[in-house]
Design a protein around this motif. Structure first.
Motif, PDB file in Angstrom:
ATOM      1  N   SER A 229       1.262 -30.470  25.205  1.00  0.00           N
ATOM      2  CA  SER A 229       2.354 -30.539  26.168  1.00  0.00           C
ATOM      3  C   SER A 229       3.080 -31.868  26.001  1.00  0.00           C
ATOM      4  O   SER A 229       2.527 -32.830  25.468  1.00  0.00           O
ATOM      5  N   GLY A 230       4.338 -31.876  26.427  1.00  0.00           N
ATOM      6  CA  GLY A 230       5.099 -33.121  26.430  1.00  0.00           C
ATOM      7  C   GLY A 230       5.814 -33.466  25.141  1.00  0.00           C
ATOM      8  O   GLY A 230       6.425 -34.531  25.039  1.00  0.00           O
ATOM      9  N   PHE A 231       5.727 -32.581  24.140  1.00  0.00           N
ATOM     10  CA  PHE A 231       6.475 -32.819  22.905  1.00  0.00           C
ATOM     11  C   PHE A 231       6.823 -31.483  22.255  1.00  0.00           C
ATOM     12  O   PHE A 231       6.322 -30.431  22.651  1.00  0.00           O
ATOM     13  N   THR A 232       7.672 -31.558  21.252  1.00  0.00           N
ATOM     14  CA  THR A 232       8.158 -30.346  20.575  1.00  0.00           C
ATOM     15  C   THR A 232       7.076 -29.832  19.634  1.00  0.00           C
ATOM     16  O   THR A 232       7.047 -30.159  18.453  1.00  0.00           O
ATOM     17  N   PHE A 233       6.210 -29.017  20.172  1.00  0.00           N
ATOM     18  CA  PHE A 233       4.974 -28.622  19.488  1.00  0.00           C
ATOM     19  C   PHE A 233       5.235 -28.043  18.101  1.00  0.00           C
ATOM     20  O   PHE A 233       4.565 -28.394  17.139  1.00  0.00           O
ATOM     21  N   TYR A 234       6.219 -27.151  17.997  1.00  0.00           N
ATOM     22  CA  TYR A 234       6.386 -26.434  16.729  1.00  0.00           C
ATOM     23  C   TYR A 234       6.819 -27.362  15.608  1.00  0.00           C
ATOM     24  O   TYR A 234       6.733 -27.005  14.438  1.00  0.00           O
ATOM     25  N   ALA A 235       7.284 -28.550  15.936  1.00  0.00           N
ATOM     26  CA  ALA A 235       7.742 -29.497  14.918  1.00  0.00           C
ATOM     27  C   ALA A 235       6.608 -30.357  14.374  1.00  0.00           C
ATOM     28  O   ALA A 235       6.819 -31.128  13.432  1.00  0.00           O
ATOM     29  N   TYR A 236       5.414 -30.227  14.941  1.00  0.00           N
ATOM     30  CA  TYR A 236       4.304 -31.098  14.585  1.00  0.00           C
ATOM     31  C   TYR A 236       3.240 -30.367  13.793  1.00  0.00           C
ATOM     32  O   TYR A 236       2.945 -29.194  14.049  1.00  0.00           O
ATOM     33  N   LYS A 237       2.639 -31.086  12.855  1.00  0.00           N
ATOM     34  CA  LYS A 237       1.430 -30.618  12.204  1.00  0.00           C
ATOM     35  C   LYS A 237       0.259 -30.987  13.103  1.00  0.00           C
ATOM     36  O   LYS A 237       0.249 -32.048  13.734  1.00  0.00           O
ATOM     37  N   ILE A 238      -0.742 -30.124  13.142  1.00  0.00           N
ATOM     38  CA  ILE A 238      -1.906 -30.345  13.984  1.00  0.00           C
ATOM     39  C   ILE A 238      -3.160 -30.397  13.125  1.00  0.00           C
ATOM     40  O   ILE A 238      -3.376 -29.511  12.287  1.00  0.00           O
ATOM     41  N   GLY A 239      -3.933 -31.427  13.332  1.00  0.00           N
ATOM     42  CA  GLY A 239      -5.180 -31.567  12.606  1.00  0.00           C
ATOM     43  C   GLY A 239      -6.379 -31.533  13.541  1.00  0.00           C
ATOM     44  O   GLY A 239      -6.271 -31.878  14.721  1.00  0.00           O
ATOM     45  N   TRP A 240      -7.503 -31.098  12.999  1.00  0.00           N
ATOM     46  CA  TRP A 240      -8.786 -31.196  13.690  1.00  0.00           C
ATOM     47  C   TRP A 240      -9.634 -32.228  12.948  1.00  0.00           C
ATOM     48  O   TRP A 240      -9.711 -32.203  11.713  1.00  0.00           O
ATOM     49  N   PHE A 241     -10.252 -33.089  13.718  1.00  0.00           N
ATOM     50  CA  PHE A 241     -11.125 -34.116  13.186  1.00  0.00           C
ATOM     51  C   PHE A 241     -12.438 -34.072  13.948  1.00  0.00           C
ATOM     52  O   PHE A 241     -12.507 -33.489  15.040  1.00  0.00           O
ATOM     53  N   ARG A 242     -13.449 -34.686  13.386  1.00  0.00           N
ATOM     54  CA  ARG A 242     -14.735 -34.743  14.096  1.00  0.00           C
ATOM     55  C   ARG A 242     -15.426 -36.063  13.813  1.00  0.00           C
ATOM     56  O   ARG A 242     -15.203 -36.686  12.770  1.00  0.00           O
ATOM     57  N   GLN A 243     -16.234 -36.458  14.774  1.00  0.00           N
ATOM     58  CA  GLN A 243     -17.007 -37.683  14.612  1.00  0.00           C
ATOM     59  C   GLN A 243     -18.409 -37.470  15.126  1.00  0.00           C
ATOM     60  O   GLN A 243     -18.604 -37.172  16.313  1.00  0.00           O
ATOM     61  N   ALA A 244     -19.358 -37.583  14.224  1.00  0.00           N
ATOM     62  CA  ALA A 244     -20.775 -37.468  14.574  1.00  0.00           C
ATOM     63  C   ALA A 244     -21.311 -38.854  14.939  1.00  0.00           C
ATOM     64  O   ALA A 244     -20.762 -39.872  14.504  1.00  0.00           O
ATOM     65  N   PRO A 245     -22.395 -38.910  15.717  1.00  0.00           N
ATOM     66  CA  PRO A 245     -22.961 -40.207  16.091  1.00  0.00           C
ATOM     67  C   PRO A 245     -23.302 -41.061  14.875  1.00  0.00           C
ATOM     68  O   PRO A 245     -23.933 -40.580  13.927  1.00  0.00           O
ATOM     69  N   GLY A 246     -22.829 -42.293  14.878  1.00  0.00           N
ATOM     70  CA  GLY A 246     -23.130 -43.209  13.792  1.00  0.00           C
ATOM     71  C   GLY A 246     -22.325 -42.990  12.530  1.00  0.00           C
ATOM     72  O   GLY A 246     -22.573 -43.647  11.518  1.00  0.00           O
ATOM     73  N   LYS A 247     -21.373 -42.065  12.568  1.00  0.00           N
ATOM     74  CA  LYS A 247     -20.574 -41.778  11.378  1.00  0.00           C
ATOM     75  C   LYS A 247     -19.091 -42.005  11.659  1.00  0.00           C
ATOM     76  O   LYS A 247     -18.651 -42.019  12.802  1.00  0.00           O
ATOM     77  N   GLU A 248     -18.337 -42.165  10.593  1.00  0.00           N
ATOM     78  CA  GLU A 248     -16.895 -42.306  10.737  1.00  0.00           C
ATOM     79  C   GLU A 248     -16.256 -40.947  11.043  1.00  0.00           C
ATOM     80  O   GLU A 248     -16.807 -39.894  10.700  1.00  0.00           O
ATOM     81  N   ARG A 249     -15.119 -41.015  11.661  1.00  0.00           N
ATOM     82  CA  ARG A 249     -14.375 -39.780  11.929  1.00  0.00           C
ATOM     83  C   ARG A 249     -13.898 -39.182  10.614  1.00  0.00           C
ATOM     84  O   ARG A 249     -13.458 -39.908   9.718  1.00  0.00           O
ATOM     85  N   GLU A 250     -13.974 -37.859  10.508  1.00  0.00           N
ATOM     86  CA  GLU A 250     -13.552 -37.190   9.284  1.00  0.00           C
ATOM     87  C   GLU A 250     -12.608 -36.044   9.597  1.00  0.00           C
ATOM     88  O   GLU A 250     -12.685 -35.411  10.647  1.00  0.00           O
ATOM     89  N   GLY A 251     -11.716 -35.790   8.660  1.00  0.00           N
ATOM     90  CA  GLY A 251     -10.788 -34.681   8.804  1.00  0.00           C
ATOM     91  C   GLY A 251     -11.474 -33.355   8.540  1.00  0.00           C
ATOM     92  O   GLY A 251     -12.267 -33.243   7.599  1.00  0.00           O
TER      93      GLY A 251
END
Length: 123
Positions: free
Chosen positions: A25-47
């Motif tokens: 919400s709050g922005f022109t959604f269809y104009a944006y790419k959307i990514g999912w990322f995850r971060q496990a305990p003690g690890k860096e965030r990854e795409g």
């Protein structure tokens, strides 16, 4: 206000499935790419995955190819991540993020972030 809200996390056994949602919400959604990322305990965030504005040619990390599917519904301002055959290594906090420009699994390229949803895979 620019906002992304994740939902759908939870606890499942190995081999199970979950579907995460990312509502924008709050922005022109269809104009944006959307990514999912995850971060496990003690690890860096990854795409994990990224989807273009039109929904075509999504990107996936090698670790989730064939198990996870990203999709989007621009009419609902929502992106989904269907996660099948979950493994303990998939346990992490999952975040969705938005950016203009091209799709990427590089988190520094994204400038709008959700608060995250916990996914736990355990027997």
């Amino acid at each position: 206000q620019l906002q992304l809200v994740e939902s759908g996390g939870g606890s499942v056994q190995p081999g199970g499935s979950l579907r995460l949602s990312c509502a924008a919400s709050g922005f022109t959604f269809y104009a944006y790419k959307i990514g999912w990322f995850r971060q496990a305990p003690g690890k860096e965030r990854e795409g994990v995955s990224c989807i273009s504005s039109s929904g075509g040619s999504p990107n996936y990390a090698d670790s989730v190819k064939g198990r996870f599917t990203i999709s989007r519904d621009n009419a609902k301002n929502t992106v989904y991540l269907q996660m099948n055959n979950l493994k303990p290594d998939d346990t992490a906090v999952y975040y969705c993020a938005a950016r203009t420009g091209y799709c990427s699994l590089y988190d520094a390229a994204f400038n709008i972030w959700g608060q995250g949803t916990q996914v736990t895979v355990s027997s």
